[in-house]
Design an enzyme around this catalytic site. Sequence first.
Site, PDB file in Angstrom:
ATOM      1  N   GLN A   1     -13.314  -0.628   1.299  1.00  0.00           N
ATOM      2  CA  GLN A   1     -13.483   1.028   0.453  1.00  0.00           C
ATOM      3  C   GLN A   1     -14.974   1.012   0.228  1.00  0.00           C
ATOM      4  OE1 GLN A   1     -11.193   0.201  -3.715  1.00  0.00           O
ATOM      5  NE2 GLN A   1      -9.321   0.696  -2.256  1.00  0.00           N
TER       6      GLN A   1
ATOM      7  N   ARG B   1     -11.658   0.849 -13.219  1.00  0.00           N
ATOM      8  CA  ARG B   1     -12.179   0.212 -12.133  1.00  0.00           C
ATOM      9  C   ARG B   1     -12.898   0.799 -12.087  1.00  0.00           C
ATOM     10  NH1 ARG B   1      -7.916   0.329  -8.162  1.00  0.00           N
ATOM     11  NH2 ARG B   1      -8.607  -0.920  -7.013  1.00  0.00           N
TER      12      ARG B   1
ATOM     13  N   ASP C   1      -5.307  -8.335  -0.630  1.00  0.00           N
ATOM     14  CA  ASP C   1      -3.319  -7.516  -1.913  1.00  0.00           C
ATOM     15  C   ASP C   1      -2.226  -8.298  -2.009  1.00  0.00           C
ATOM     16  OD1 ASP C   1      -5.395  -5.207  -2.317  1.00  0.00           O
ATOM     17  OD2 ASP C   1      -4.857  -4.167  -0.484  1.00  0.00           O
TER      18      ASP C   1
HETATM   19  C1  S3P Z   1      -7.954  -1.248   1.078  1.00  0.00           C
HETATM   20  C2  S3P Z   1      -9.255  -1.790   0.465  1.00  0.00           C
HETATM   21  C3  S3P Z   1      -8.987  -3.445  -0.625  1.00  0.00           C
HETATM   22  C4  S3P Z   1      -7.507  -2.885  -0.810  1.00  0.00           C
HETATM   23  C5  S3P Z   1      -6.948  -1.772  -1.390  1.00  0.00           C
HETATM   24  C6  S3P Z   1      -6.926  -0.492   0.457  1.00  0.00           C
HETATM   25  C7  S3P Z   1      -8.615   0.029   1.642  1.00  0.00           C
HETATM   26  O1  S3P Z   1      -9.964  -2.981  -2.147  1.00  0.00           O
HETATM   27  O2  S3P Z   1      -7.727  -3.985  -2.056  1.00  0.00           O
HETATM   28  O3  S3P Z   1      -5.377  -1.800  -1.826  1.00  0.00           O
HETATM   29  O4  S3P Z   1      -7.572   0.362   2.087  1.00  0.00           O
HETATM   30  O5  S3P Z   1     -10.242   0.258   2.312  1.00  0.00           O
HETATM   31  P1  S3P Z   1     -11.426  -3.371  -1.694  1.00  0.00           P
HETATM   32  O6  S3P Z   1     -12.267  -2.382  -0.101  1.00  0.00           O
HETATM   33  O7  S3P Z   1     -11.652  -2.944  -3.280  1.00  0.00           O
HETATM   34  O8  S3P Z   1     -11.614  -4.624  -1.514  1.00  0.00           O
END
Ligand code: S3P
Length: 458
Positions: free
Chosen positions: A185, A134, A336
């Site tokens: 994230q 990733r 998700d």
């Molecule tokens: C999350 C943010 C999302 C999500 C992940 C959890 C988080 O990812 O897909 O399962 O807890 O901040 P991205 O920030 O890459 O969209």
Amino acid sequence: MTSKPTDQTTLAVKSASFAPAGPLTGRITVPGDKSISHRSLILSALAIGKSEITGLLEGEDVLATAAALRAMGARIEKNDTSWTVHGIGVGGLMQPESAIDLGNSGTSVRLLMGLVASHDISVTFTGDASLSKRPMGRVIDPLSDMGADFTTRTSSDGKACLPLTVRGLCPAIPIEYRLPVASAQVKSAILLAGLNTPGITQVIEPVPTRDHSETMLKGFGADISVEIDKDGNRIISLVGEAELAPQTITVPGDPSSAAFPVVAALLVPGSDIVVENVGINPTRAGLFTVLQQMGGNLRFENQRTVGGEPVADIHVKHSKLTGIDVPADIAPSMIDEFPVLFVAAGLAEGKTTTSGLSELRVKESDRLSQMAEGLSLLGVNITEKEDGLVITGSDGKPLTGSANEIAVKTALDHRIAMSFAVAGLITETGVMIDDMSPTETSFPGFTDLLAALQCSAK
Ligand code: S3P
């Protein structure tokens, strides 16, 4: 539903088949919210003193975050019905003795990279085959602007990937950063780095993403504000060198986990279930809106606030679904949930179109291609575009099923595994899934819970 180990050498791999067994009925709860669970542990570890967490998701991803925080000095204990975290204060992280393995968890690695970036320590993160593919550049870019230094592996297509080492800078440099990709994230990594940074760290979000970090930082006593500018951007400002106060936290059920029994009940004729205590924060609840627009009989009952988050019991009855054009701007609030929405679309009447989903290609797997491949195997009419799928549904007619020898591939992705388990309930002959073990990352007990919903109807 049956399951057996498929591979003598990798015993952790667990294939299973999911087949129709009548309507789903009953009242269930799902495990705690994964995003809130990670943040509960991290912020409690940064508070000075003892925090208490109930409802924490005890899945592999969250346990990986707990182990990492322990390796950096926090004391974290599991009690009978709760977890206790003895925090060490903002700036208090200690040098871990060895590399930290975060398994399958993208949220753990990206949030912890932010945390380490403003501490005077150097940490190496590793992960499983999925996590190691990733992209990490999206976090490395802003954290490098704050002064952290990174050494990474470079993938064959030139991306910065795990294993990687972060060397934090203390004091770090506060930044103002406009998110180039809608990612909670990335936003959270910058805010966590900003906690131990003098001055004001600012994140500009052109497209809103889940806001648990902002809500929880405020709850822990950080000086954080959110403004919307004239163009609709969210401007999040955090005053650094914060002091966080320990909290008592109740984690609501995860809407991303509730999505699987909810869609299963909509699709299996005669079903009528309630999923209790589910978080319905608008930044997370896009799937429920889309399912209602498709004709799903889905109601929020007993709406209330738990730990600062809106929560409801979701009452779902089997419904005839009709395909729709899913607007691209709803994607961040259900990012998700697309794998299981694609299953719903495969059984709806008519065409469902999705777009703006290139982020799905860099989740635990390439979710557009995994879902297109698996649903095609089940006879669904599907076109894969670069940024979405176009699906013409069977109008409730059971899908063709997959023979035992041709198992659907889950590619180390929990949500692909659970989506095809749901699909198996509306097939002629059932679906064989190559490996259900990834469900342990976010939804321990998933297979048993689905079986319990089938049993209560008998
Ligand atoms: C999350 C943010 C999302 C999500 C992940 C959890 C988080 O990812 O897909 O399962 O807890 O901040 P991205 O920030 O890459 O969209």
